[in-house]
Design an enzyme around this catalytic site. Structure first.
Site, PDB file in Angstrom:
ATOM      1  N   LYS A 278     -19.818   6.205  33.988  1.00 35.88           N
ATOM      2  CA  LYS A 278     -19.480   5.732  35.325  1.00 35.88           C
ATOM      3  C   LYS A 278     -20.280   4.635  35.737  1.00 35.88           C
ATOM      4  O   LYS A 278     -21.323   4.275  34.983  1.00 35.88           O
ATOM      5  CB  LYS A 278     -19.610   7.007  36.331  1.00 35.88           C
ATOM      6  CG  LYS A 278     -18.565   7.922  36.239  1.00 35.88           C
ATOM      7  CD  LYS A 278     -18.626   9.083  37.179  1.00 35.88           C
ATOM      8  CE  LYS A 278     -17.349   9.967  36.809  1.00 35.88           C
ATOM      9  NZ  LYS A 278     -17.262  11.269  37.715  1.00 35.88           N
ATOM     10  N   ARG A 313     -18.887  16.970  31.382  1.00 33.46           N
ATOM     11  CA  ARG A 313     -17.525  16.410  31.091  1.00 33.46           C
ATOM     12  C   ARG A 313     -17.803  15.063  30.599  1.00 33.46           C
ATOM     13  O   ARG A 313     -18.121  14.171  31.330  1.00 33.46           O
ATOM     14  CB  ARG A 313     -16.696  16.388  32.466  1.00 33.46           C
ATOM     15  CG  ARG A 313     -15.447  15.718  32.260  1.00 33.46           C
ATOM     16  CD  ARG A 313     -14.874  15.665  33.620  1.00 33.46           C
ATOM     17  NE  ARG A 313     -13.392  15.092  33.509  1.00 33.46           N
ATOM     18  CZ  ARG A 313     -13.211  14.057  33.912  1.00 33.46           C
ATOM     19  NH1 ARG A 313     -14.174  13.186  34.107  1.00 33.46           N
ATOM     20  NH2 ARG A 313     -11.807  13.496  33.745  1.00 33.46           N
TER      21      ARG A 313
HETATM   22  N1  HH2 Z   1     -14.485  12.497  37.288  1.00 33.75           N
HETATM   23  C1  HH2 Z   1     -13.414  11.704  36.992  1.00 33.75           C
HETATM   24  C2  HH2 Z   1     -12.131  12.454  36.933  1.00 33.75           C
HETATM   25  N2  HH2 Z   1     -12.271  13.671  37.098  1.00 33.75           N
HETATM   26  N3  HH2 Z   1     -13.442  15.850  37.247  1.00 33.75           N
HETATM   27  C3  HH2 Z   1     -14.578  16.365  37.534  1.00 33.75           C
HETATM   28  N4  HH2 Z   1     -14.634  17.747  37.909  1.00 33.75           N
HETATM   29  N5  HH2 Z   1     -15.815  15.841  37.659  1.00 33.75           N
HETATM   30  C4  HH2 Z   1     -15.851  14.364  37.796  1.00 33.75           C
HETATM   31  O1  HH2 Z   1     -17.064  13.774  37.917  1.00 33.75           O
HETATM   32  C5  HH2 Z   1     -14.556  13.913  37.501  1.00 33.75           C
HETATM   33  C6  HH2 Z   1     -13.179  14.295  37.497  1.00 33.75           C
HETATM   34  C7  HH2 Z   1     -13.350  10.283  36.690  1.00 33.75           C
HETATM   35  O2  HH2 Z   1     -13.450   9.916  35.488  1.00 33.75           O
HETATM   36  P1  HH2 Z   1     -12.380   9.514  34.425  1.00 33.75           P
HETATM   37  O3  HH2 Z   1     -11.375  11.019  34.119  1.00 33.75           O
HETATM   38  O4  HH2 Z   1     -12.941   9.102  33.263  1.00 33.75           O
HETATM   39  O5  HH2 Z   1     -11.667   8.332  35.035  1.00 33.75           O
HETATM   40  P2  HH2 Z   1     -10.216   8.208  36.070  1.00 33.75           P
HETATM   41  O6  HH2 Z   1     -10.180   9.262  37.108  1.00 33.75           O
HETATM   42  O7  HH2 Z   1     -10.242   6.546  36.183  1.00 33.75           O
HETATM   43  O8  HH2 Z   1      -9.087   8.654  34.843  1.00 33.75           O
END
Ligand code: HH2
Length: 340
Positions: A278, A313
């Site tokens: 992040k 995660r």
């Molecule tokens: N962060 C993201 C997405 N889903 N779910 C939980 N429970 N906690 C988190 O911190 C979280 C999440 C964002 O990260 P990412 O999936 O890598 O990116 P994007 O939303 O751009 O797909």
């Protein structure tokens, strides 16, 4: 007896001092002191026995996984536009290959997402999100990958299609607030659910978010979402809580939460931490590209482990697993045991 609305255990690892209790059932992380609402350090033995039991007890197993060791949730985004891995998995073969590689690298759970919730992201139509996620989940299952799968969605129809395709867990970054049909669905299917704290929507959440005290406001919000879930018929043992790093939070907010993570054990549920790659990591470390934030992400993951977080995660499963295996040995207090 300590009277305080919120109890923050002082998480420690290594040699155990007098009065040490396991933190949320961890064999490595313990506490003997807590911090009360006024910021005072108090001996844990002066807690109400019920509160002490809640802070010390091992959390319920998650889809057959014991939560007395840190579990890795590998991120598998089937989106064209996720902030760090968007467009990486254009075909079902690529999805299956990534799933297999993550499991081989040590993932305990895979989290499949079809809608980016990065800052500034706009909503994906339900049919499109289902078309991205349900076939991917079915393909992973058809390939014989047997670890628990979670569906990262705010929408009940997407969650239902994913569960039908073989998913086991719902990961809702809105904490059941986005879609009114989500709580009844989770209750009816009897599946575990991740409830995450957020402020605002992905489109606007990073426009100057403000809190009087981010750590306690996130606590109160999670408590409220837990009550909402149980009132909807979701068993409390099936709820996982997540403070939502980066969701309506500045760098300072994220760091404050990460330092105080152990507070959230007072809610009695497993805690999930999602900080991987992040932006605040890049800002602190002076690294621009999301893919170059791996070492910083691992450092944050270890901070989570030291605070007794049960689920991390992450995008970079192998690196996190390697760091955790060393952290486990370094932070142990007994004879060195290597599990292979
Ligand atoms: N962060 C993201 C997405 N889903 N779910 C939980 N429970 N906690 C988190 O911190 C979280 C999440 C964002 O990260 P990412 O999936 O890598 O990116 P994007 O939303 O751009 O797909």
């Amino acid at each position: 007896m300590i009277r305080s609305r919120r109890i923050r255990p002082v998480a420690r690892t290594g040699l155990r001092g007098p009065g040490a209790r396991p933190l949320a059932g961890s064999p490595r992380v313990w506490f003997s002191e807590v911090i009360d609402d006024s910021g005072l350090f108090r001996p844990a033995e002066r807690l109400d026995p019920e509160v002490l039991a809640r802070l010390s007890a091992r959390r319920a197993d998650l889809c057959g996984l014991r939560l007395d060791r840190v579990r890795i949730m590998g991120i598998l985004n089937v989106t064209p536009d996720s902030f760090s891995d968007g467009g990486d998995l254009p075909t079902p073969e690529a999805v299956v290959a990534r799933a297999r590689a993550m499991v081989a690298a040590g993932a305990d759970i895979l989290d499949i997402g079809g809608e980016s919730t990065r800052p500034g992201a706009t909503e994906v139509p339900v049919a499109e999100e289902i078309a991205r996620t349900a076939p991917a989940i079915a393909a992973i299952r058809a390939a014989g990958v047997s670890v628990p799968l979670s569906i990262d969605t705010r929408k009940a129809a997407v969650a239902a299609a994913a569960l039908d395709a073989g998913a086991d867990i719902v990961n809702d970054v809105s904490g059941l607030a986005f879609d009114r049909a989500m709580a009844p669905l989770v209750a009816a299917r009897g599946v575990p659910v991740v409830l995450m704290h957020h402020k605002g929507t992905p489109l606007t959440m990073q426009d100057d978010p403000r809190y009087d005290d981010v750590v306690t406001e996130v606590y109160d919000h999670l408590k409220q979402r837990l009550s909402f879930a149980t009132a909807a018929g979701i068993a409390p043992q099936r709820v996982i809580l997540d403070p939502g790093i980066g969701f309506g939070k500045t760098l300072q907010h994220n760091v404050s939460i990460l330092r105080a993570m152990a507070l959230y054990h007072d809610l009695g549920c497993p805690i999930l931490l999602g900080a991987s790659r992040k932006r605040f990591i890049g800002t602190i470390a002076g690294v621009d590209a999301a893919r170059d934030r791996v070492a910083g992400s691992v450092a944050v993951a270890l901070q989570g482990a030291a605070q007794g977080v049960q689920i991390l995660r992450v995008h970079d499963v192998a690196e996190t697993r390697q760091a955790l295996s060393l952290h486990d040995v370094m932070s142990g207090a007994d004879e060195i045991r290597v599990d292979r």
